[in-house]
Write a protein that holds these residues in place. Structure first.
Motif, PDB file in Angstrom:
ATOM      1  N   ASP A 391       0.877  -1.178   0.000  1.00 23.33           N
ATOM      2  CA  ASP A 391       0.000   0.000   0.000  1.00 23.33           C
ATOM      3  C   ASP A 391       0.910   1.221   0.000  1.00 23.33           C
ATOM      4  O   ASP A 391       1.510   1.555   1.036  1.00 23.33           O
ATOM      5  N   ILE A 392       1.016   1.896  -1.148  1.00 24.49           N
ATOM      6  CA  ILE A 392       2.095   2.849  -1.376  1.00 24.49           C
ATOM      7  C   ILE A 392       1.548   4.111  -2.025  1.00 24.49           C
ATOM      8  O   ILE A 392       0.810   4.041  -3.015  1.00 24.49           O
ATOM      9  N   ALA A 393       1.909   5.267  -1.466  1.00 22.35           N
ATOM     10  CA  ALA A 393       1.512   6.565  -2.020  1.00 22.35           C
ATOM     11  C   ALA A 393       2.735   7.261  -2.620  1.00 22.35           C
ATOM     12  O   ALA A 393       3.777   7.365  -1.960  1.00 22.35           O
ATOM     13  N   ILE A 394       2.598   7.727  -3.842  1.00 19.36           N
ATOM     14  CA  ILE A 394       3.679   8.412  -4.553  1.00 19.36           C
ATOM     15  C   ILE A 394       3.247   9.863  -4.785  1.00 19.36           C
ATOM     16  O   ILE A 394       2.227  10.121  -5.432  1.00 19.36           O
ATOM     17  N   TRP A 395       4.043  10.777  -4.249  1.00 23.20           N
ATOM     18  CA  TRP A 395       3.735  12.210  -4.281  1.00 23.20           C
ATOM     19  C   TRP A 395       4.737  12.923  -5.188  1.00 23.20           C
ATOM     20  O   TRP A 395       5.942  12.879  -4.935  1.00 23.20           O
ATOM     21  N   ASP A 396       4.260  13.587  -6.212  1.00 21.28           N
ATOM     22  CA  ASP A 396       5.123  14.310  -7.149  1.00 21.28           C
ATOM     23  C   ASP A 396       5.539  15.642  -6.528  1.00 21.28           C
ATOM     24  O   ASP A 396       4.712  16.530  -6.316  1.00 21.28           O
ATOM     25  N   MET A 397       6.838  15.780  -6.255  1.00 21.83           N
ATOM     26  CA  MET A 397       7.336  16.981  -5.585  1.00 21.83           C
ATOM     27  C   MET A 397       7.799  18.052  -6.566  1.00 21.83           C
ATOM     28  O   MET A 397       8.397  19.044  -6.166  1.00 21.83           O
ATOM     29  N   ARG A 420       0.282  11.330  -7.044  1.00 22.48           N
ATOM     30  CA  ARG A 420       0.464  11.042  -8.468  1.00 22.48           C
ATOM     31  C   ARG A 420       0.012   9.619  -8.763  1.00 22.48           C
ATOM     32  O   ARG A 420      -0.711   9.363  -9.723  1.00 22.48           O
ATOM     33  N   ASP A 421       0.473   8.685  -7.904  1.00 21.27           N
ATOM     34  CA  ASP A 421       0.133   7.272  -8.069  1.00 21.27           C
ATOM     35  C   ASP A 421      -0.173   6.670  -6.701  1.00 21.27           C
ATOM     36  O   ASP A 421       0.370   7.110  -5.683  1.00 21.27           O
ATOM     37  N   LEU A 422      -1.013   5.647  -6.702  1.00 20.26           N
ATOM     38  CA  LEU A 422      -1.365   4.967  -5.467  1.00 20.26           C
ATOM     39  C   LEU A 422      -1.497   3.475  -5.735  1.00 20.26           C
ATOM     40  O   LEU A 422      -2.150   3.056  -6.705  1.00 20.26           O
ATOM     41  N   PHE A 423      -0.859   2.684  -4.870  1.00 17.29           N
ATOM     42  CA  PHE A 423      -0.959   1.234  -4.941  1.00 17.29           C
ATOM     43  C   PHE A 423      -1.676   0.713  -3.710  1.00 17.29           C
ATOM     44  O   PHE A 423      -1.359   1.109  -2.589  1.00 17.29           O
ATOM     45  N   GLU A 425      -2.566  -3.114  -2.189  1.00 12.29           N
ATOM     46  CA  GLU A 425      -2.328  -4.551  -2.389  1.00 12.29           C
ATOM     47  C   GLU A 425      -1.593  -4.800  -3.712  1.00 12.29           C
ATOM     48  O   GLU A 425      -1.825  -5.772  -4.425  1.00 12.29           O
ATOM     49  N   GLY A 426      -0.664  -3.868  -4.038  1.00 10.47           N
ATOM     50  CA  GLY A 426       0.154  -3.999  -5.230  1.00 10.47           C
ATOM     51  C   GLY A 426      -0.520  -3.606  -6.520  1.00 10.47           C
ATOM     52  O   GLY A 426       0.099  -3.651  -7.591  1.00 10.47           O
ATOM     53  N   ARG A 427      -1.792  -3.185  -6.454  1.00  7.03           N
ATOM     54  CA  ARG A 427      -2.514  -2.767  -7.658  1.00  7.03           C
ATOM     55  C   ARG A 427      -2.482  -1.250  -7.764  1.00  7.03           C
ATOM     56  O   ARG A 427      -2.755  -0.544  -6.786  1.00  7.03           O
ATOM     57  N   ARG A 428      -2.222  -0.760  -8.945  1.00  4.39           N
ATOM     58  CA  ARG A 428      -2.130   0.689  -9.169  1.00  4.39           C
ATOM     59  C   ARG A 428      -3.535   1.245  -9.387  1.00  4.39           C
ATOM     60  O   ARG A 428      -4.077   1.208 -10.493  1.00  4.39           O
ATOM     61  N   VAL A 429      -4.131   1.787  -8.330  1.00  4.28           N
ATOM     62  CA  VAL A 429      -5.515   2.243  -8.385  1.00  4.28           C
ATOM     63  C   VAL A 429      -5.624   3.727  -8.726  1.00  4.28           C
ATOM     64  O   VAL A 429      -6.710   4.210  -9.083  1.00  4.28           O
ATOM     65  N   VAL A 430      -4.513   4.465  -8.586  1.00  7.53           N
ATOM     66  CA  VAL A 430      -4.419   5.832  -9.089  1.00  7.53           C
ATOM     67  C   VAL A 430      -3.156   5.904  -9.949  1.00  7.53           C
ATOM     68  O   VAL A 430      -2.083   5.481  -9.504  1.00  7.53           O
ATOM     69  N   ALA A 431      -3.292   6.389 -11.168  1.00  7.57           N
ATOM     70  CA  ALA A 431      -2.160   6.527 -12.088  1.00  7.57           C
ATOM     71  C   ALA A 431      -2.151   7.933 -12.650  1.00  7.57           C
ATOM     72  O   ALA A 431      -3.166   8.401 -13.184  1.00  7.57           O
ATOM     73  N   THR A 432      -1.028   8.620 -12.485  1.00  7.71           N
ATOM     74  CA  THR A 432      -0.868  10.010 -12.938  1.00  7.71           C
ATOM     75  C   THR A 432      -2.064  10.867 -12.524  1.00  7.71           C
ATOM     76  O   THR A 432      -2.596  11.647 -13.308  1.00  7.71           O
ATOM     77  N   GLY A 433      -2.479  10.702 -11.279  1.00  8.02           N
ATOM     78  CA  GLY A 433      -3.521  11.556 -10.714  1.00  8.02           C
ATOM     79  C   GLY A 433      -4.945  11.161 -11.038  1.00  8.02           C
ATOM     80  O   GLY A 433      -5.877  11.885 -10.673  1.00  8.02           O
TER      81      GLY A 433
END
Length: 457
Positions: A391-397, A420-423, A425-433
């Motif tokens: 479960d991973i949150a990626i923030w574009d700085m 920017r992106d959110l995973f 359970e390993g699934r990319r449920v948000v991609a490029t916002g």
């Protein structure tokens, strides 16, 4: 043998692991990669390479990004996203606010529950949330907890729904109208049904059901006691509202002859399988009780401000060892559902109450991740470590909100408020916002149509 699903996130500017090493945020690793395999974090470090067969790993570049664990939301009423900014409730205190909205909520049905939940869940995802609880305590016109569980499954959110309830209506001295309360026998029977149908206690579970009578002013002492017995027999967690404002304290003293903390303890509502929403008005003895018993708190700073309830004593709770997580609360009392902004608000309020050094941006982010995971009993979530859920949150700085920031880890001071992106359970449920799992524009249109119909009724 099943084929491994693998994703490699490369070149992150900084990763805040929230693991058990180091300070409040654990290891902070620059120029870092994360390898995901089958929904689990397989490796965190620099210069990682795919471990699956050649060509089977999706590679995602995170250059210029901060990576954090997915945020954990510990209190919500998802259905309320359909009643944001209702004029009659905009400037009311808690009890008056509820009395304004009860008649509107009584017109909801299964479609309203499903659509409003999807809107609320999508809003949470865009703010970095990967796990959320929900407290649904009214079931008009054939609505069921199953409606929101289906919404979460369809969008891909890790979900901790609670089967809420109200049993004392106006005619018996309660706050809700009689049309929205249920018989206590039926409530307990449906709790058993929902738990048996949907609860998954396994590690990595995407749905864990809890039991959640609404509040001391809408259910009986018997129901509180019986619900606790049922929950512990079934091995599920327990949730309710407690000590939200001065009216709440006065009600408890008048009706029960004790403060809310004592009321909760007397009825079996303390322990490491219990978490209470708000707790704005806990006193020192109640804070000590929660710390000793392992009872958790869902802190909802924006809602507490919106309803004028006060500033919860989070600094004192944390110092005493109380488990504290964050909650956006319902979107009729916030009226947003952005969890990273909730974390910022928590930090700012503790500074208002206790000074500028009372809570750092890193500590508030820890509360939003590890803190929330602890409150919900999810040690498999809330941190970026080998073997934990991906479960991973990626923030574009690189955008304007962080332009000029000297410290990417101080996300709550200067950073984006959407991922920017959110995973999950390993699934990319948000991609490029953008939410990838549902047609969000269609869901928003359905929500607005339903809101218009409700407003015209």
């Amino acid at each position: 043998m099943a084929k491994t699903h693998s994703t490699l996130i490369k070149n992150a500017q900084l990763v805040l692991t929230m693991n058990d090493a180091g300070g409040i945020t654990g290891d902070e690793i620059a120029n870092c990669d994360i390898l995901i395999e089958d929904g689990v974090i397989a490796s965190v470090g620099q210069g990682l390479a795919p471990q699956a067969e050649e060509g089977a790993t999706e590679v995602l570049d995170a250059a210029g990004c901060l990576i954090t664990p997915g945020l954990v939301n510990t209190h919500h009423h998802l259905y309320q996203s359909l009643t944001r900014a209702v004029p009659g409730g905009q400037d009311a205190l808690l009890f008056g606010w509820l009395q304004t909205l009860y008649p509107i909520w009584s017109r909801f049905g299964p479609e309203e529950m499903y659509v409003s939940a999807q809107v609320g869940l999508a809003e949470l995802m865009l703010s970095g949330c990967t796990t959320t609880s929900d407290h649904l305590y009214l079931y008009p016109n054939g609505s069921k907890l199953d409606d929101t569980i289906a919404a979460a499954a369809d969008i891909g959110m890790r979900f901790q729904p609670t089967r809420g309830s109200m049993s004392i209506g106006e005619s018996d001295g309660g706050l809700p109208p009689d049309s929205l309360v249920e018989k206590e026998k039926a409530i307990l029977e449906d709790c058993i049904r929902v738990i048996d149908a949907h609860h998954d206690a396994s590690e990595g579970s995407m749905c864990r059901v809890g039991v959640a009578p609404c509040s001391p002013f809408s259910v009986s002492r018997d129901l509180m006691r019986d619900a606790a017995i049922l929950a512990r027999d079934k091995g599920v967690m327990m949730h309710t509202h407690l000590a939200e404002n001065d009216e709440d304290i006065a009600y408890s003293l008048e009706k029960f002859g004790c403060r809310p903390g004592q009321y909760a303890e007397d009825l079996g509502w303390t322990g490491d399988d219990v978490w209470h929403a708000h707790c704005v008005k806990l006193d020192g003895q109640e804070i000590d009780l929660f710390a000793r018993s392992g009872t958790g708190v869902a802190h909802c700073p924006c809602s507490n401000c919106r309803l004028g309830s006060g500033i919860a004593p989070v600094r004192a709770m944390r110092d005493a060892g109380v488990k504290v997580g964050l909650g956006v609360d319902g979107s009729a009392s916030n009226d947003a559902g952005n969890l990273v902004l909730e974390a910022r608000q928590s930090m700012l309020l503790q500074r208002v109450a206790n000074g500028a050094d009372a809570m750092s941006a890193r500590e508030a982010l820890h509360i939003a991740t590890r803190g929330g995971a602890a409150v919900l009993g999810r040690p498999d979530c809330g941190q970026l470590a080998v073997g934990k859920r991906a479960d991973i949150a990626i923030w574009d700085m690189s955008g304007i909100e962080a332009a000029g920031s000297w410290d990417a880890a101080a996300l709550l001071l200067a950073g984006p408020t959407q991922v920017r992106d959110l995973f999950i359970e390993g699934r990319r449920v948000v991609a490029t916002g953008q939410v990838t799992s549902i047609d969000l524009s269609n869901v928003i249109a359905r929500q607005n149509t339903l809101a218009l119909k409700l407003s015209e009724a």
